[in-house]
Design a protein around this motif. Structure first.
Motif, PDB file in Angstrom:
ATOM      1  N   ILE A 148       0.923  -1.008  -0.060  1.00 19.79           N
ATOM      2  CA  ILE A 148      -0.133  -0.086   0.018  1.00 19.79           C
ATOM      3  C   ILE A 148       0.967   1.108  -0.006  1.00 19.79           C
ATOM      4  O   ILE A 148       0.645   1.985  -0.504  1.00 19.79           O
ATOM      5  N   LEU A 203      -9.159   8.017  -3.560  1.00 19.72           N
ATOM      6  CA  LEU A 203      -8.787   7.834  -5.062  1.00 19.72           C
ATOM      7  C   LEU A 203      -8.555   9.082  -5.575  1.00 19.72           C
ATOM      8  O   LEU A 203      -8.037   9.167  -6.738  1.00 19.72           O
ATOM      9  N   THR A 219       1.293   9.184  -8.553  1.00 16.00           N
ATOM     10  CA  THR A 219       1.265   7.988  -7.881  1.00 16.00           C
ATOM     11  C   THR A 219       1.223   6.960  -8.998  1.00 16.00           C
ATOM     12  O   THR A 219       1.109   7.216 -10.302  1.00 16.00           O
ATOM     13  N   ARG A 230      -7.262   4.578   1.429  1.00 18.74           N
ATOM     14  CA  ARG A 230      -6.972   5.635   0.974  1.00 18.74           C
ATOM     15  C   ARG A 230      -7.976   6.228  -0.115  1.00 18.74           C
ATOM     16  O   ARG A 230      -8.762   5.474  -0.593  1.00 18.74           O
ATOM     17  N   THR A 243       0.943   4.104  -2.960  1.00 17.80           N
ATOM     18  CA  THR A 243       0.389   5.521  -2.873  1.00 17.80           C
ATOM     19  C   THR A 243       1.546   6.464  -2.681  1.00 17.80           C
ATOM     20  O   THR A 243       0.919   7.636  -2.519  1.00 17.80           O
ATOM     21  N   PHE A 255      -5.694   0.617  -2.850  1.00 18.98           N
ATOM     22  CA  PHE A 255      -6.092   1.914  -2.393  1.00 18.98           C
ATOM     23  C   PHE A 255      -7.277   1.619  -1.393  1.00 18.98           C
ATOM     24  O   PHE A 255      -7.329   2.134  -0.409  1.00 18.98           O
TER      25      PHE A 255
END
Length: 443
Positions: free
Chosen positions: A110, A150, A122, A148, A114, A143
């Motif tokens: 992850i 988008l 990214t 996280r 990211t 994500f």
């Protein structure tokens, strides 16, 4: 010792990013991580155990993410293949994969998925720009696993959804919107994804946005930093399919931009787009809509001398007596004579008639007069009708005068040649001066 030229003294050069001389590849100037993925051709070195081929049931390894090439990602727990000693000792691998601790590999993946680069991109930005749909699926899953958002921005304030619209990828647009991407996120110009779809004439991406977005999320009346709605942008790009799609989805056809108050119809008139003007009028656009200065579409068309647009607007019911803030009507700002005629209700101005020659007949159909014509002059007085006329008169003859008083003056038309008449009075004909009359009582 001579020094090297200035352009050759480059200092330390990174050979990984320096373009090769004569390289035909257009991606040679890009960093290695931003180039399109290519399968490695070289064989693994000695002592390196190649990764086992993934089974048909499990998807292949994500190529865009940096990390161990032996990881196999699939929806569910992250399982890694058997450790190396089974291959080194020539032992058959176990029938089940070895379950590794889930916390550390997932957190590392992850973080790598990211992490932005120096441009703010990214791996999801890069995968969308390259059109790698499989990589986009895997990255979106990472994500979501990490919680996280988008809608991450790069240095140009572009989200992955913005890049998907710009590169015209409707399938990626559907994926990102369905997974939680915000279609109302603004770029550096204040444009939403709908604005970008209209600007790039991508009706497929606009349809994907409209069909995938939740009800009430995507607003078609949002303005960018120029005060334009998506319909304004679509009219300015003259994309008929996009305009029809927006109108079918309920976009306000008379929405004004917040800078000048122009409606889409006025924008179409100022762009001299007859097709857009006719399309908007067919769908019920207000032909007498006024901007902040009070001018209407007819003011703009009349002042620019756009004859087809003026005719179209007048036929659609445009008011030619409408005044703007300067008390000017469309007739007052017009400079073209044909535009003035249309505004006054005249179809066209008649063209000037050419001057007829001495031998050409006049438009009334009368024949030129000559001494041998239908009327002859006597030797000592008024004219007398000749019984042997060469042609009958076209109009009824007038009654002859009963008495003649004083000298008679005859005006000959300019079409006929000069005639010399035996008459005692003063002669007035073209090209001959009039002799002075004798004084009374003189000789």
């Amino acid at each position: 010792m001579p020094r090297c030229p200035r352009d050759m003294d480059e200092g330390p050069v990174d050979l990984r990013t320096r373009p090769k001389a004569g390289a035909p590849d257009s991606e040679a100037t890009l960093p290695l991580r931003k180039r399109r993925y290519r399968e490695p051709q070289e064989s693994p070195g000695p002592g390196i155990v190649p990764a086992p081929e993934p089974s048909p049931q499990s998807p292949s390894t994500y190529p865009g993410l940096p990390g161990p090439a032996t990881a196999i990602y699939y929806p569910g727990p992250f399982l890694y293949p058997a450790p190396a000693p089974f291959s080194v000792l020539s032992l058959p691998p176990p029938t089940y994969p070895v379950l590794c601790p889930l916390e550390n590999p997932l957190t590392a993946d992850i973080a790598k998925a990211t992490r932005p680069d120096e441009d703010g991109d990214t791996p999801l930005h890069i995968a969308v720009a390259q059109g790698n749909l499989l990589a986009v699926h895997r990255l979106v899953h990472l994500f979501q696993q990490g919680g996280r958002d988008l809608d991450v921005y790069n240095n140009l304030r572009q989200t992955p959804l913005h890049l998907a619209v710009i590169t015209t990828l409707p399938s990626v647009v559907r994926l990102l919107v369905s997974k939680g991407a915000n279609p109302m996120a603004l770029d550096r110009n204040g444009q939403t994804a709908a604005h970008l779809a209209c600007e790039h004439r991508s009706s497929s991406c606009l349809r994907a946005l409209l069909e995938t977005s939740a009800p009430g999320v995507l607003s078609l009346e949002a303005r960018n930093y120029e005060g334009l709605t998506p319909l304004h942008v679509a009219v300015n790009t003259e994309d008929r399919e996009t305009v029809l799609l927006l109108l079918d989805r309920g976009a306000d056809i008379d929405a004004v931009d917040i800078k000048s108050g122009r409606s889409p119809l006025i924008h179409a008139v100022e762009n001299n787009s007859l097709a857009m003007v006719q399309l908007l009028l067919q769908h019920g656009a207000n032909v007498n809509a006024q901007m902040y200065s009070g001018s209407s579409a007819l003011h703009s068309a009349s002042g620019r001398g756009l004859l087809p647009l003026v005719r179209t607007l007048v036929r659609s019911g445009a008011d030619s007596s409408l005044k703007n803030c300067h008390n000017d009507t469309p007739l007052m700002v017009a400079r073209n004579r044909r535009v003035i005629d249309i505004l006054r209700g005249k179809a066209s101005r008649p063209s000037p008639q050419p001057t007829l020659g001495p031998t050409e007949p006049s438009q009334e159909g009368s024949t030129p007069i000559s001494p041998e014509g239908s009327s002859q002059f006597g030797s000592s007085g008024p004219p007398s009708a000749s019984p042997a006329s060469s042609s009958p008169p076209r109009s009824p003859p007038e009654d002859p005068p009963t008495s003649l008083q004083g000298p008679q003056i005859f005006f000959l038309p300019t079409q006929s040649p000069t005639a010399f008449l035996p008459y005692t009075g003063p002669l007035r004909a073209p090209g001959r001066p009039v002799p002075p009359s004798p004084a009374p009582g003189g000789s």
